[in-house]
Motif scaffolding. Structure first.
Motif, short mmCIF file in Angstrom:
data_model
loop_
_atom_site.label_atom_id
_atom_site.label_comp_id
_atom_site.label_asym_id
_atom_site.label_seq_id
_atom_site.Cartn_x
_atom_site.Cartn_y
_atom_site.Cartn_z
N ARG A 31 0.82 -1.20 0.00
CA ARG A 31 0.00 0.00 0.00
C ARG A 31 0.86 1.27 0.00
O ARG A 31 0.68 2.16 0.81
CB ARG A 31 -0.99 -0.02 1.19
CG ARG A 31 -2.05 -1.10 1.02
CD ARG A 31 -3.00 -1.18 2.20
NE ARG A 31 -3.65 0.07 2.50
CZ ARG A 31 -4.73 0.55 1.87
NH1 ARG A 31 -5.28 -0.14 0.89
NH2 ARG A 31 -5.25 1.70 2.23
N ASP A 32 1.74 1.33 -0.96
CA ASP A 32 2.57 2.51 -1.12
C ASP A 32 1.88 3.43 -2.14
O ASP A 32 1.84 3.12 -3.33
CB ASP A 32 3.96 2.06 -1.61
CG ASP A 32 4.86 3.24 -1.98
OD1 ASP A 32 4.45 4.40 -1.76
OD2 ASP A 32 5.97 3.00 -2.48
N TYR A 33 1.34 4.54 -1.65
CA TYR A 33 0.60 5.46 -2.53
C TYR A 33 1.41 6.71 -2.87
O TYR A 33 0.85 7.77 -3.14
CB TYR A 33 -0.75 5.82 -1.89
CG TYR A 33 -1.65 4.62 -1.80
CD1 TYR A 33 -2.31 4.13 -2.93
CD2 TYR A 33 -1.82 3.94 -0.60
CE1 TYR A 33 -3.11 3.00 -2.87
CE2 TYR A 33 -2.62 2.81 -0.52
CZ TYR A 33 -3.26 2.35 -1.67
OH TYR A 33 -4.04 1.23 -1.60
N THR A 34 2.72 6.55 -2.82
CA THR A 34 3.58 7.66 -3.22
C THR A 34 3.20 8.12 -4.63
O THR A 34 2.97 7.29 -5.51
CB THR A 34 5.05 7.18 -3.24
OG1 THR A 34 5.34 6.62 -1.97
CG2 THR A 34 6.00 8.34 -3.51
N ILE A 41 2.61 2.13 -12.74
CA ILE A 41 1.63 1.54 -11.82
C ILE A 41 1.18 2.58 -10.80
O ILE A 41 -0.02 2.77 -10.56
CB ILE A 41 2.18 0.26 -11.13
CG1 ILE A 41 2.26 -0.85 -12.18
CG2 ILE A 41 1.27 -0.17 -9.96
CD1 ILE A 41 2.54 -2.22 -11.67
N LYS A 42 2.13 3.32 -10.24
CA LYS A 42 1.77 4.37 -9.26
C LYS A 42 0.85 5.40 -9.91
O LYS A 42 -0.09 5.90 -9.30
CB LYS A 42 3.02 5.06 -8.73
CG LYS A 42 3.78 4.23 -7.70
CD LYS A 42 4.81 5.10 -6.99
CE LYS A 42 5.45 4.40 -5.82
NZ LYS A 42 6.34 3.29 -6.19
N GLU A 43 1.13 5.73 -11.16
CA GLU A 43 0.34 6.74 -11.86
C GLU A 43 -1.07 6.20 -12.17
O GLU A 43 -2.06 6.91 -12.05
CB GLU A 43 1.08 7.17 -13.13
CG GLU A 43 0.42 8.26 -13.94
CD GLU A 43 0.02 9.52 -13.17
OE1 GLU A 43 0.47 9.73 -12.03
OE2 GLU A 43 -0.81 10.28 -13.71
N VAL A 45 -2.69 3.98 -10.38
CA VAL A 45 -3.38 3.96 -9.08
C VAL A 45 -3.87 5.37 -8.73
O VAL A 45 -5.03 5.57 -8.37
CB VAL A 45 -2.43 3.42 -7.97
CG1 VAL A 45 -3.05 3.58 -6.60
CG2 VAL A 45 -2.07 1.96 -8.24
N ARG A 46 -2.98 6.35 -8.89
CA ARG A 46 -3.35 7.73 -8.56
C ARG A 46 -4.52 8.20 -9.40
O ARG A 46 -5.48 8.79 -8.90
CB ARG A 46 -2.14 8.66 -8.76
CG ARG A 46 -2.39 10.09 -8.29
CD ARG A 46 -1.46 11.10 -8.94
NE ARG A 46 -1.65 11.20 -10.38
CZ ARG A 46 -2.66 11.87 -10.96
NH1 ARG A 46 -3.56 12.49 -10.25
NH2 ARG A 46 -2.76 11.89 -12.28
N ARG A 47 -4.45 7.91 -10.68
CA ARG A 47 -5.51 8.37 -11.59
C ARG A 47 -6.86 7.75 -11.21
O ARG A 47 -7.89 8.42 -11.19
CB ARG A 47 -5.16 8.00 -13.03
CG ARG A 47 -5.14 9.21 -13.93
CD ARG A 47 -4.92 8.88 -15.40
NE ARG A 47 -3.63 8.28 -15.68
CZ ARG A 47 -3.44 7.03 -16.12
NH1 ARG A 47 -4.47 6.22 -16.33
NH2 ARG A 47 -2.23 6.58 -16.34
N THR A 48 -6.85 6.45 -10.88
CA THR A 48 -8.10 5.77 -10.50
C THR A 48 -8.69 6.43 -9.25
O THR A 48 -9.89 6.71 -9.20
CB THR A 48 -7.83 4.27 -10.23
OG1 THR A 48 -7.19 3.72 -11.39
CG2 THR A 48 -9.11 3.51 -9.95
N TYR A 49 -7.86 6.68 -8.26
CA TYR A 49 -8.37 7.28 -7.01
C TYR A 49 -8.84 8.72 -7.21
O TYR A 49 -9.85 9.13 -6.65
CB TYR A 49 -7.32 7.21 -5.90
CG TYR A 49 -7.40 5.92 -5.13
CD1 TYR A 49 -8.47 5.67 -4.26
CD2 TYR A 49 -6.44 4.93 -5.28
CE1 TYR A 49 -8.56 4.48 -3.56
CE2 TYR A 49 -6.53 3.73 -4.58
CZ TYR A 49 -7.59 3.52 -3.71
OH TYR A 49 -7.69 2.35 -3.02
N GLU A 91 -7.10 -1.71 -11.15
CA GLU A 91 -6.27 -0.53 -11.47
C GLU A 91 -5.98 0.36 -10.26
O GLU A 91 -5.28 1.36 -10.38
CB GLU A 91 -6.96 0.30 -12.57
CG GLU A 91 -7.01 -0.44 -13.89
CD GLU A 91 -7.82 0.27 -14.96
OE1 GLU A 91 -8.32 1.38 -14.70
OE2 GLU A 91 -7.95 -0.30 -16.06
N SER A 92 -6.54 -0.01 -9.10
CA SER A 92 -6.30 0.80 -7.90
C SER A 92 -5.26 0.16 -6.99
O SER A 92 -4.95 0.69 -5.93
CB SER A 92 -7.60 0.96 -7.12
OG SER A 92 -7.92 -0.26 -6.48
#
Ligand SMILES: [Fe+2]
Ligand SMILES: [Fe+2]
Length: 304
Positions: A31-34, A41-43, A45-49, A91-92
């Motif tokens: 659960r690294d949301y940096t 992958i981080k991008e 996740v960020r976009r989905t949220y 995707e999250s």
């Protein structure tokens, strides 16, 4: 717009991780949301949220509930739906880039290892994300996957990416949820009051929690008269409610019954989260055991 450059984002669930890990991945690595727009992958996740936090409102929740709780989308056995879930990659999820059915079996098998006698718990592990089949019927992922949060009240601080990620959400400015203006030196930001549209300690059952696979699968099991015990049903219903079960939020809205619910959800969470980098299970070999459990607790062709 997202902030640029890596930003440390410590997830509150890290404070709830006394259990030894099930594999070589260190606990802090989950659960690294940096925010880092150079990492695909981080991008993702960020976009989905950010899309979820901008669009999920009380009205949208009611619309989705109305739509999905008619259970007129398709008919399938639980096994067939699980196989179809193979088509969905969440995707999250920063920890998983595998088909969901792999995660389903990883979770179930680890529970079976630790709780050999609770067969309903094994099945709960297997099916807990099955509500994600909504994504195969036109529902965008931001409305299906990811952590959940309470609607119609203050955006909790422990929500992934924080209350600031709701600045484009119409509910942030909706007078029905009793907003107050918070002015800081750097910026003006509007947020809802702590209780919003709820009474103190109204209980989890009375909260509108963002529409997702949790609520859909819980209602699906009720509608199709599953005999999975209540403990399993609440694990499913609240497993993505991280700001509550791991972040310690919403205690002004929960009641005594929810203390019990929290114990079940916390027990479930460690299997959901920490099994994600385990070896890929031999799904074909495991099916006969799980088919029996499906037959016992949620048999036949179901309405979805
Ligand atoms: Fe889930
Ligand atoms: Fe899961």
């Amino acid at each position: 717009m997202a902030d640029k450059g890596p930003v440390a984002m410590i997830d509150p669930s890290q404070l709830m991780r006394p259990e030894p890990t099930f594999n070589d991945k260190p606990l802090q690595a989950y659960r690294d949301y940096t925010i880092d727009d150079t990492d695909p992958i981080k991008e993702r996740v960020r976009r989905t949220y950010y899309e979820m936090h901008s669009k999920m409102t009380v009205d949208l929740f009611k619309e989705k509930r109305e739509k999905w709780l008619k259970f007129n989308h398709f008919k399938a056995t639980v096994k067939d739906a699980l196989i179809r879930l193979n088509e969905v990659v969440d995707e999250s999820d920063p920890d998983l880039d595998l088909p969901n059915i792999v995660h389903a079996f990883q979770t179930a098998e680890r529970i079976r290892h630790d709780h050999p006698d609770d067969d309903w718990f094994h099945l709960t592990g297997l099916i807990h994300d099955l509500g994600k089949v909504m994504a195969l019927y036109g529902e965008p992922q931001w409305c299906v996957v990811g952590d959940t949060f309470a609607l119609g009240c203050k955006w909790a601080d422990a929500i992934v990416y924080g209350p600031e990620s709701f600045k484009n959400n119409p509910d942030t400015y909706n007078p029905k949820y009793k907003q107050v203006s918070i002015c800081t030196k750097k910026k003006n930001f509007v947020t809802t009051t702590l209780y919003g549209m709820y009474k103190p300690h109204c209980g989890l059952d009375n909260l509108l929690i963002s529409w997702s696979h949790d609520e859909y699968l819980y209602q699906f099991l009720k509608h199709n008269k599953s005999t999975i015990p209540e403990e399993g049903l609440v694990m499913i219903r609240y497993h993505s409610f991280y700001p509550w079960h791991s972040g310690g939020e919403y205690r002004h809205l929960t009641n005594e019954k929810d203390v019990e619910t929290l114990k079940h959800v916390t027990e479930f969470n460690k299997y959901d989260l920490y099994t994600k980098s385990e070896k890929i299970p031999d799904i074909e070999a495991l099916w006969p055991y799980y088919e029996k459990l499906i037959e016992k607790y949620i048999p036949g062709v179901c309405e979805w």
